[in-house]
Motif scaffolding. Structure first.
Motif, short mmCIF file in Angstrom:
data_model
loop_
_atom_site.label_atom_id
_atom_site.label_comp_id
_atom_site.label_asym_id
_atom_site.label_seq_id
_atom_site.Cartn_x
_atom_site.Cartn_y
_atom_site.Cartn_z
N ASN A 62 -6.80 3.14 -8.96
CA ASN A 62 -5.49 3.12 -8.28
C ASN A 62 -4.32 3.12 -9.26
O ASN A 62 -3.16 3.18 -8.86
CB ASN A 62 -5.38 1.90 -7.38
CG ASN A 62 -5.55 0.58 -8.13
OD1 ASN A 62 -6.48 0.43 -8.92
ND2 ASN A 62 -4.67 -0.37 -7.91
N ASN B 180 0.85 -1.19 0.00
CA ASN B 180 0.00 0.00 0.00
C ASN B 180 0.89 1.24 0.00
O ASN B 180 0.41 2.36 -0.08
CB ASN B 180 -0.91 0.03 1.24
CG ASN B 180 -1.93 -1.10 1.19
OD1 ASN B 180 -2.07 -1.77 0.17
ND2 ASN B 180 -2.64 -1.32 2.28
N PRO C 151 -1.07 1.97 -4.64
CA PRO C 151 -1.02 3.14 -5.53
C PRO C 151 -0.04 2.92 -6.69
O PRO C 151 1.18 3.02 -6.52
CB PRO C 151 -0.51 4.26 -4.60
CG PRO C 151 0.27 3.54 -3.54
CD PRO C 151 -0.32 2.16 -3.40
N SER D 266 -5.84 -1.38 -3.38
CA SER D 266 -5.28 -0.52 -2.33
C SER D 266 -3.83 -0.12 -2.63
O SER D 266 -3.23 0.63 -1.86
CB SER D 266 -5.35 -1.27 -0.99
OG SER D 266 -4.94 -2.62 -1.18
#
Ligand code: GLV
Length: 324
Positions: A80, A34, A56, A54
């Motif tokens: 994302n 994450n 990036p 979740s």
């Protein structure tokens, strides 16, 4: 040397095994990726990435992936991932449409029922030892039968919810970028509302199924909430930032709407403090697609896209590529 694949979290083992038959696969520990810097540090070693929603996957991450050929998201939503950066660095991107439609649509109906019939609150009352006499006026809720459902985003999941809601006796209205085809409208007996304002004002339950984009960020804001009937229920199984949580918490605390069922949040995994204490609100940790069958199908679809790209299959033969 076999190609290297990074799966950022433990997923259903049969999916990992499928990829392990062909490639050298690493699986991250829960939550480690994450973190953008952790992705930037590790990505140079991999040819393919199977990230969670979740994680990036920013331009910096993609730029660091010197060997990266494909990002196969373990989700249908892909907000994302920086798609422009993927295109710039010639990295293919895949998502997992269709396989989670039923699971998400069923879950959405579950939230609608749970909020409208106050299931969580009623269980707490029972467990707190307060059920000492059958109450004719206890836990009066709203029936779905005969209620109007407003669907925002009539794509695959929105349509799946509308079909189920119709079977339960609900009237369907919807708001979408454009009208759906007339055959589908007829099947669902669905009314198109050209404005969001009109839709929410008419709906007993409003359910969100749009992607998160610049246009849908805080689509449900103070103004829209103020137009909902005072017993209206809002359901969100799409993306948290589609709703202005501060405004929603305010509406729930002031009882200007009747309730909410939320599976997604603006700053996951954090919960807005005022939503934590909001009445008539059921909160779940982003689990709408979480059936064993569906999570396996999601993984398999992502794995197939990885295999397709790493084996040099033509992009047109890989059905779930968002961009080649
Ligand atoms: C889940 O939220 C998904 O986009 O698959």
């Amino acid at each position: 040397m076999s190609k290297r694949v990074l799966i950022t979290e433990p997923i259903i083992p049969s999916v990992i095994d499928k990829l392990k038959k062909r490639y050298q696969v690493d699986v991250g520990e829960r939550g480690t990726y994450n973190n953008e810097q952790k992705l930037i540090d590790d990505i140079p070693a991999y040819d393919a990435l199977l990230p969670m929603l979740s994680n990036p996957i920013t331009e910096k991450v993609i730029a660091a992936g010197a060997n990266l050929d494909i990002i196969a998201n373990h989700a249908v939503g892909y907000n994302n991932i920086d798609l422009e950066a993927a295109q710039k660095y010639d990295v293919a991107v895949a998502n997992t449409p269709d396989v989670l439609t039923d699971s998400c649509a069923e879950f959405t109906i579950g939230l609608m029922l749970a909020v409208s019939r106050r299931l969580v609150e009623a269980q707490k009352y029972l467990l707190d030892g307060k059920f000492n006499n059958w109450e004719p006026l206890g836990f009066l809720g709203k029936e779905l039968n005969g209620s109007t459902l407003g669907v925002i985003g009539m794509g695959r999941i929105g349509t799946g919810v509308a079909r189920r809601a119709k079977a339960l006796g609900m009237q369907i209205t919807y708001h979408n970028r454009s009208k759906v085809d007339s055959e589908l409208e007829k099947q669902l007996d669905a009314q198109y509302c050209s404005t969001l304002q009109e839709l929410v004002a008419e709906s007993d339950i409003t359910t969100l199924h749009c992607p998160l984009t610049e246009e849908t960020h805080h689509l449900i804001n103070e103004e829209i909430l103020s137009l909902m009937p005072e017993d209206a229920i809002l359901i969100n199984t799409s993306r948290g930032p589609v709703v202005d949580e501060e405004a929603l918490a305010h509406a729930l605390h002031n009882e200007t709407i009747g309730g909410a069922g939320l599976d997604v949040f603006e700053n996951e995994p954090d919960l807005h403090p005022k939503l934590k204490t909001a009445p008539n609100c059921i909160r779940t940790p982003h689990i709408a697609s979480a059936s064993h069958k569906t999570r396996e199908a999601i993984g398999m679809l992502a794995a197939d896209a990885i295999i397709g790209v790493l084996e040099g299959q033509p992009a047109s033969e890989i059905p779930n590529l968002i961009q080649p």
